[in-house]
Design a protein around this motif. Structure first.
Motif, PDB file in Angstrom:
ATOM      1  N   THR A  33      44.364  25.727  28.538  1.00  0.00           N
ATOM      2  CA  THR A  33      43.054  25.138  27.774  1.00  0.00           C
ATOM      3  C   THR A  33      42.620  23.878  28.518  1.00  0.00           C
ATOM      4  O   THR A  33      41.592  23.014  28.080  1.00  0.00           O
ATOM      5  N   TRP A  36      38.786  22.995  29.120  1.00  0.00           N
ATOM      6  CA  TRP A  36      37.934  22.414  28.232  1.00  0.00           C
ATOM      7  C   TRP A  36      37.448  21.200  28.176  1.00  0.00           C
ATOM      8  O   TRP A  36      36.455  20.735  27.642  1.00  0.00           O
ATOM      9  N   HIS A  77      47.010  21.841  29.180  1.00  0.00           N
ATOM     10  CA  HIS A  77      46.731  22.195  27.676  1.00  0.00           C
ATOM     11  C   HIS A  77      46.119  21.085  27.074  1.00  0.00           C
ATOM     12  O   HIS A  77      45.111  21.240  26.138  1.00  0.00           O
ATOM     13  N   LYS A  79      42.927  19.135  25.711  1.00  0.00           N
ATOM     14  CA  LYS A  79      41.489  19.585  25.638  1.00  0.00           C
ATOM     15  C   LYS A  79      40.663  18.197  25.668  1.00  0.00           C
ATOM     16  O   LYS A  79      39.458  18.218  25.623  1.00  0.00           O
ATOM     17  N   GLY A  80      41.445  16.869  25.898  1.00  0.00           N
ATOM     18  CA  GLY A  80      40.323  15.799  26.123  1.00  0.00           C
ATOM     19  C   GLY A  80      39.732  15.327  24.965  1.00  0.00           C
ATOM     20  O   GLY A  80      38.884  14.865  24.929  1.00  0.00           O
TER      21      GLY A  80
ATOM     22  N   GLY C  16      51.108  24.214  23.037  1.00  0.00           N
ATOM     23  CA  GLY C  16      49.733  24.000  23.375  1.00  0.00           C
ATOM     24  C   GLY C  16      49.351  25.358  24.021  1.00  0.00           C
ATOM     25  O   GLY C  16      49.960  26.253  23.961  1.00  0.00           O
ATOM     26  N   GLY C  17      47.963  25.402  24.438  1.00  0.00           N
ATOM     27  CA  GLY C  17      47.660  26.732  24.635  1.00  0.00           C
ATOM     28  C   GLY C  17      46.715  27.360  23.522  1.00  0.00           C
ATOM     29  O   GLY C  17      46.421  28.649  23.916  1.00  0.00           O
ATOM     30  N   HIS C  18      46.937  26.759  22.321  1.00  0.00           N
ATOM     31  CA  HIS C  18      46.235  27.527  21.176  1.00  0.00           C
ATOM     32  C   HIS C  18      44.857  27.040  21.413  1.00  0.00           C
ATOM     33  O   HIS C  18      44.321  26.264  22.129  1.00  0.00           O
ATOM     34  N   ARG C  19      43.974  27.893  20.669  1.00  0.00           N
ATOM     35  CA  ARG C  19      42.495  27.750  21.160  1.00  0.00           C
ATOM     36  C   ARG C  19      41.680  26.874  19.592  1.00  0.00           C
ATOM     37  O   ARG C  19      40.396  27.126  19.632  1.00  0.00           O
ATOM     38  N   ALA C  22      39.016  21.034  20.115  1.00  0.00           N
ATOM     39  CA  ALA C  22      39.745  19.451  20.671  1.00  0.00           C
ATOM     40  C   ALA C  22      39.468  18.509  19.411  1.00  0.00           C
ATOM     41  O   ALA C  22      38.336  18.698  18.918  1.00  0.00           O
ATOM     42  N   GLY C  23      40.594  17.991  19.171  1.00  0.00           N
ATOM     43  CA  GLY C  23      40.537  17.021  17.914  1.00  0.00           C
ATOM     44  C   GLY C  23      40.879  17.635  16.686  1.00  0.00           C
ATOM     45  O   GLY C  23      40.597  16.965  15.569  1.00  0.00           O
ATOM     46  N   SER C 226      35.773  13.686  18.423  1.00  0.00           N
ATOM     47  CA  SER C 226      36.894  14.659  18.316  1.00  0.00           C
ATOM     48  C   SER C 226      38.190  13.154  18.256  1.00  0.00           C
ATOM     49  O   SER C 226      38.962  13.620  17.679  1.00  0.00           O
TER      50      SER C 226
END
Lengths: 100, 394, 309
Positions: A33, A36, A77, A79-80, C16-19, C22-23, C226
């Protein structure tokens, strides 16, 4: 167990586990991810006190830690979101523009 | 070894559950099912079973807890009726899609409204497309026998699907009937130890049950695989019925034919009405009328070949439906049978009698009336009316 | 109480790697809760953001066994899993100690899942139910739930010319759960990780059902950046909107005392969902909302006093 999901998009009826069961745990790590991100956290090691605040607040389990020491950031992973930078009491993480 | 007892259909089911001694029962009371779970809870209270009995607050939670318990790797049984089955509706689809071998009694009762507690098949017909195997019983003996067989069918590795065991409310559930019960050890041996396909209770082997098929789109393949398993249960139901016959002396199949070999006219029916029809067939035979009966035991999967073969020699067929599908071409069983016969060489004339809704009694006279209509069709070669209503004041 | 450094050696059950966005507050909450377990966990999820984002076939972000059934029934579902465990343990087929944890959002808990939750709590299963409260149906696109604060904008309580957002007060789910007289109930916030950790540990060790209601900000629904998720949760506590307390065997206790709560407007003004409250003409509504926060705190303090040992 490990589960080989190569070419899954082309799997046919009967190739999938019955009931859509996922016969393994935590294989989402194989899904990246990091793409993103629009902003990227930069860890400034010399300022870091290894307090683990960034680790406990990371929504993406992306603070790499070993033996209570921060090792870095898992950019596959992360996402920032910027929570780590916002919460760090030592200003040891800064957000910067993601490279193209 | 077996013993002959006098029990209501519900108590016969409860005793089958006692002999199976499932790991988990999660159930909620509803008329006319209630006495199954009442009786079973006395077995729990007296230590005759060591089942974990979950007294849920609704049928929705009953089926939800059954899904959880089955996915965890335990053998699970529940029971319901009518509005209860309707309330479970959402979770019925999930239980079958997750391929969980849950066994459930449905003591058939109509669906409101107006609210009515008596028998018809509208409740289980509502579960027709839910992916559950659906077996209908004629009497308390069959309800008892089918409960035990259902465990084996559901858990067979070729199947791995939930099974709904249907028995007619009050007519079977509350009438005291004579039946033979197997000894406890025989039942224990017949159902065997449960070897779950999945378990959530081994931390070394984590699994994810019920993921989201959102982005990669495999849903169609899952559903088709589920359908194949349902169709694949046809020989399993037959095998288990045969094996049960070897143990009990009462073999079972997908359908049951009665005096159909040389019959010219036949009634096709599910459930307790088959018993009444049998007597009418005998009476007609005594009068020289070549009448016969075809009872469908397995409604899901629908045994198309067995049904078309059984009806291949008759000249007119009536399908009796204890349910109604407003705005459709006849009721559900009729639709399927007619569809199955469409491709048969004989293309036998077929009519539908809708009967017994909300517990309306079906008498021998009613069934005689239906056979008379069939005789008339054979005589004149004409179907005057395809959809008919038996015992309706109109 | 373990230090963060000690905690960081423990197993993280969520990868990690779930969708999730962000935040998102939810995965922070999940990690903090499960870090408190000394035994392996088995997790159930109600339909919602957490569920759809963590188990997108063929991927799962859960390192433990996990089940999703439907929206309104995670409590019943996990109670079934726990019942199977009890049965199989009794029959000698399972011997390990396991903990059972259900996660639901506020929609899946306060609203559609309330009956299932109430039933499971009353039956006394050994399970922890965690409500991740972000105050709306975020997964379907920010519709109001009975956890949405009064005055908040959502897509089903839009701000129009005659209506200023949600017209009704929130349901007090934590108190409702406490009144089931179960061993442990608490309200926690992701910002106060130490308090949350202690509560999760108590909840998991309770002999019987436990309930945690966790404030879990949603950047999308609350309309904040976020990186402000933890700050939003913290300010929710500091304004008295989200008091941190526990109810242990019937005894109510505030666990993080806020000596001088900040005006709730300070929290509202950082969130886009409350932006309209600061438009001219809405002063009375804003005062009214402050009054609601004050009276809620008074109610909790009164129960703390009346149940003191």
């Amino acid at each position: 167990m490990s589960w080989d999901i190569k070419n899954l998009k082309n799997w046919k009826v009967g190739d999938h586990p019955p009931g859509a069961l996922i016969p393994t745990g935590g294989n989402a790590v194989e899904y990246k991810t990091g793409g993103w991100r629009s902003e990227k956290p930069r860890w400034i090691e010399e300022k870091c006190t290894h307090c683990m605040i960034c680790w406990v607040f990371c929504p993406d389990t992306s603070i790499e830690v070993k033996e209570s020491k921060m090792l870095g950031i898992d950019y596959d992973h992360c996402k920032g979101c910027g929570i780590c930078a916002a919460e760090c009491p030592s200003d040891a993480i800064e957000m910067e523009e993601e490279e193209k | 070894m077996s013993k002959t007892v006098a029990l209501t259909g519900n108590l016969a089911c409860a005793h089958a559950m006692r002999q199976i001694n499932p790991d988990v029962v999660a159930a909620y009371p509803i008329t006319p099912q209630t006495t199954i779970v009442e009786e079973f809870s006395t077995f729990v209270a007296n230590g005759q079973v060591d089942t974990e009995y979950v007294t849920v607050e609704s049928e929705h939670s009953a089926m939800s807890a059954c899904v959880g318990a089955s996915a965890a790797g335990s053998r699970v049984i529940t029971a319901t009726s009518s509005q209860g089955l309707a309330l479970m509706w959402e979770i019925l689809y999930i239980a079958s899609a997750l391929r969980l071998p849950i066994v459930m009694h449905n003591v058939n009762r109509t669906l409101a409204g107006p609210i009515n507690i008596h028998c018809d098949h509208q409740d289980s017909m509502g579960a027709r497309d839910s992916g559950w195997i659906q077996i209908h019983c004629e009497n308390a003996q069959e309800a008892y026998d089918t409960t035990i067989q259902a465990i084996r069918i559901a858990e067979d590795s070729r199947v791995s699907l939930p099974v709904l065991v249907c028995l007619d409310g009050f007519i079977i559930s509350h009438a005291i009937d004579r039946l033979d019960m197997l000894d406890d050890p025989e039942v224990k041996k017949f159902v065997g130890e449960f070897e779950p396909r999945v378990t959530m209770l081994d931390p070394e082997e984590p699994i994810t049950v019920g993921p989201f098929d959102g982005l990669h789109g495999q849903f169609f393949e899952f559903r088709r695989a589920q359908e194949l398993a349902t169709l694949g249960s046809l020989p399993v139901i037959e095998e288990v019925g045969k094996e049960y016959g070897a143990v009990s002396g009462r073999p079972y199949g997908l359908i049951e034919e009665y005096k159909l070999d040389d019959a010219e006219i036949a009634i096709l029916v599910l459930g307790s009405t088959a018993g009444t029809t049998r007597v009418v067939v005998d009476d007609l035979r005594a009068d020289g009328v070549k009448a016969g009966l075809l009872k469908i035991r397995s409604f899901r999967p629908f045994p198309i070949k067995q049904i078309t073969d059984a009806l291949s020699g008759v000249k007119a067929v009536a399908v009796l439906d204890r349910s109604l599908s407003p705005g459709a071409i006849g009721a559900p069983v009729f639709q399927e049978v007619r569809s199955a016969l469409y491709d048969s060489e004989s293309r036998v004339p077929i009519i539908n009698f809708i009967y017994g809704l909300g517990g309306r009694d079906v008498s021998m006279a009613h069934l005689k009336e239906a056979f008379d209509v069939l005789s008339d069709i054979v005589k004149t070669g004409q179907v005057k009316q395809t959809i008919n209503y038996l015992g309706l004041r109109e | 109480m373990a230090s963060l450094r000690e905690l960081s050696k423990k197993k993280d059950y969520l990868t990690g790697g779930h969708r999730l966005c962000a935040g998102c507050g939810h995965s922070i909450a999940v990690r903090q809760v499960l870090l408190a377990s000394e035994d392996p966990v088995v997790v159930g999820c109600a339909t919602g953001c957490l569920e759809v984002s963590t188990t997108i076939y063929p991927y799962t972000a859960w390192k433990c066994s996990y089940i999703h059934n439907a929206f309104e029934n995670v409590a019943a579902t996990i109670s079934g899993v726990e019942s199977a465990y009890q049965a199989l343990k009794r029959r000698g087929k399972v011997d390990k100690e396991l903990k059972f944890v259900a996660f639901g959002g506020d929609g899946g808990t306060y609203d559609i899942g309330l009956q299932s939750l109430s039933g499971a709590l009353e039956r006394g299963h050994n399970m922890l139910y965690v409500c991740l409260d972000n105050g709306a149906y975020m997964n379907t696109g920010i519709q109001r739930s009975s956890a949405t604060p009064k005055g908040a904008w959502t897509t089903t309580t839009p701000v129009g010319s005659v209506r200023p957002g949600k017209p009704r007060k929130r349901k007090d789910l934590t108190a409702i759960c406490a009144d089931h007289n179960i061993p442990y109930v608490a309200q926690a916030s992701i910002s106060h990780w130490k308090d949350l950790h202690a509560k999760a540990a108590k909840a998991l060790q309770a002999d019987g059902p436990a309930f945690l209601n966790i404030l879990s900000p949603c950047p999308r629904g609350w309309r904040h950046p976020s990186d402000q998720t933890v700050k939003m949760a913290k300010l929710g506590v500091q304004t008295g909107f989200w008091p941190l307390y526990e109810v242990e065997n019937g005894v109510w206790k505030v666990t993080v005392k806020v000596r001088e709560p900040k005006p709730v407007a300070e929290w509202f003004k950082l969130q886009g969902r409350f932006k309209h409250l600061f438009a001219p003409g809405n002063e009375a509504l804003l005062a009214d909302l402050q009054g609601d926060v004050d009276s809620q705190l008074e109610r909790i303090l009164a129960r703390c006093e009346s149940t003191q040992e």
